[in-house]
Design an enzyme around this catalytic site. Sequence first.
Site, short mmCIF file in Angstrom:
data_model
loop_
_atom_site.label_atom_id
_atom_site.label_comp_id
_atom_site.label_asym_id
_atom_site.label_seq_id
_atom_site.Cartn_x
_atom_site.Cartn_y
_atom_site.Cartn_z
N GLU A 55 -16.16 8.38 1.39
CA GLU A 55 -17.56 8.59 0.83
C GLU A 55 -17.95 6.78 0.93
O GLU A 55 -18.98 6.90 0.68
CB GLU A 55 -18.04 9.10 -0.69
CG GLU A 55 -17.82 10.68 0.06
CD GLU A 55 -16.13 11.34 -0.68
OE1 GLU A 55 -14.67 9.91 -1.20
OE2 GLU A 55 -15.89 12.53 -0.28
N PHE A 117 -14.07 20.93 -14.03
CA PHE A 117 -13.04 20.13 -12.91
C PHE A 117 -14.05 19.15 -12.10
O PHE A 117 -15.38 19.92 -11.39
CB PHE A 117 -12.40 21.67 -12.27
CG PHE A 117 -12.51 21.34 -10.80
CD1 PHE A 117 -10.42 20.30 -10.40
CD2 PHE A 117 -12.51 21.41 -10.08
CE1 PHE A 117 -10.06 19.87 -9.23
CE2 PHE A 117 -12.01 21.14 -8.24
CZ PHE A 117 -10.65 20.39 -8.19
N GLN A 118 -13.73 18.42 -11.47
CA GLN A 118 -14.67 16.95 -10.81
C GLN A 118 -15.84 16.83 -11.76
O GLN A 118 -16.69 16.54 -10.28
CB GLN A 118 -14.30 17.70 -9.16
CG GLN A 118 -12.97 18.10 -8.39
CD GLN A 118 -13.52 18.40 -7.09
OE1 GLN A 118 -14.39 19.27 -6.95
NE2 GLN A 118 -12.40 17.82 -6.32
N LYS A 167 -24.53 21.93 -8.93
CA LYS A 167 -24.39 24.15 -7.33
C LYS A 167 -25.47 24.65 -8.24
O LYS A 167 -26.48 25.10 -7.16
CB LYS A 167 -23.35 24.12 -8.18
CG LYS A 167 -23.15 24.88 -7.54
CD LYS A 167 -21.13 25.54 -6.75
CE LYS A 167 -21.25 26.56 -5.45
NZ LYS A 167 -19.62 26.72 -5.01
N MET A 476 -10.12 -16.73 3.55
CA MET A 476 -10.73 -17.04 2.21
C MET A 476 -10.59 -17.43 2.12
O MET A 476 -10.73 -19.09 0.37
CB MET A 476 -12.01 -16.71 2.05
CG MET A 476 -13.47 -17.83 1.27
SD MET A 476 -13.57 -19.06 2.08
CE MET A 476 -14.89 -18.56 2.50
#
Length: 566
Positions: A55, A117-118, A167, A476
Amino acid sequence: MSAKESERFSGAKSLIKSLEYEGVDTIFGYPGGVVLPIYDELFDSDIRHILVRHEQAAAHAADGYARATGRTGVCLATSGPGATNLVTGIANAYMDSVPMVALTGQVATNLIGNDAFQEADITGITIPITKNNYLIKDAKELPRIIKEAFYIASTGRPGPVLVDIPKDVSTSIINYEYPETIEIKSYKPTFAGHPKQIKKACELIEKAERPVLYIGGGAIISGAHDEIFSLAELLMAPVTTTLMGKGAFPEDHPLSLGMLGMHGTRYANYAIIDSDLLIAIGARFDDRVTGKIESFAPNAKVIHIDIDPAELGKNVKVDVPIVGDAKMILKKLISTLKIKLPRTQEWMRKIETWKKEFPLDYEVSGKDLRPQYIVQQLNELCSDGIFCTEVGQNQMWAAHYIRTKKPRTFISSGGLGTMGYGFPAAMGAKVGCPDKDVWDIAGDGSIQMNIQELATVVENDIPVKVAILNNMYLGMVRQWQELFYNRRYSFTNMKGQPNFVKVAEAYGAEGIEVTKKSEVRDAIKKALKSDKPVFIDFKVTREENVFPMVPAGAAINEFVEYGGFR
Ligand SMILES: Cc1ncc(C[n+]2csc(CCOP(=O)(O)OP(=O)(O)O)c2C)c(N)n1
């Protein structure tokens, strides 16, 4: 259907319809449980969905797409880990004022706050890194919120807006109507600059003998490059840009000073220190630009043009602040100015002397494969391309040796400095501008941060080219250790590198290895001819440094002097 007529749709379908009204043609995303209703609608939609492999890359790709095209980029992720994986990409877009709408799924409204959940409180998490964010609690609100999200993301000072969609909001049925206009009481960006301030600015400009135009990314967002060109030529004034401003003024023009600041050209920094007038346009006086703030342009009056009033006077004292759109203000300013003959001849002579005495420089002789040489060849062989960069030395060499001529062709993570940005951003830029050659100039460390997107570019036929300047160090950071930590290379030596050619091939892309200077041009030409994504693994001199360099916190004319280089 016109936007006014109403039909009964699910929240998910309403979302897709709204995106279509906004002209969205591409979404970069990754599915999950709570966004299944949205993915089900996407299945039948004409909107192109690009399935990334992480993502974070979806957000960077939406960001690269937005910077290359000027349109709002869109990314989509599921709740919880999907949403939190977007966070770096959202912060990156926020720091560089990139228009983006990030859509996330959320657990059903009756579960919010239950550690379901999640579940992650993504609106809470992203408050400091979004221009605005929304949790939709009622599906009826969805059309208006989407309209607002696109409006806020793309107007004024652009930025990311997050919309979190539970949802049950996606599955509820609503009377769908997309608003034609919106009115947000607390949000009214100013576009036209105040006429009195513009007049004051003209008076300062007419008196100045040593003016410098200091241009930032805001100038590109506003599309002010033509006006900047006219103003520079009218005044015969030198122009320096920040990393984000690259492209706002052609760097092959005699008035160009290139970049200023920590890794700016010596002549740009000297010009700033000596100037009697600084005209800052869409720039924010970042510490990488100003160095020690008290010593920055000590003798100059400052005119600062910016669309975000919060930027004016934030870091430096400004004599004439002008809030508004740079393009509109410059148009007005140019038509108000009474300048017959520029008064900068002597100033330009001084700058010419600096340019001759302190050019950008590196060890060119010999067969060694120098990263600067590679970037110079890319610049020559691909002068009409789009260049994205990763972060580190690769980014600064790209800034020095890619002589950007047009806006939206140099794309780099300026504010956040995000390793792993360049490759997915290049993917987004190529999707937005399929007719352009799009390169990612990368370090061997950075490319490994989102290397999984090789699968995405191969699967979706997005033939980006990646030039890996492979020094087998986190270059760097190693440079800082060399210069400021007595060469103690604590955990910057990357010994366990993969074979990048084989990695590319394993994903179905092309790989080319280059070990000699004499092979550089052919490799670039071969990559350009290929219709596949290509990795070129350039095995460069390992301990090359980026010069010029000003140490953090020093004045911008206090350069590091080291090993004959300066
Ligand atoms: C996500 C992230 N982690 C750490 C850093 C700190 N950092 C800045 S430059 C750099 C080294 C980059 O190495 P590489 O990609 O190999 O490029 P090089 O400097 O060698 O060109 C690091 C670790 C960062 N900018 N971003």
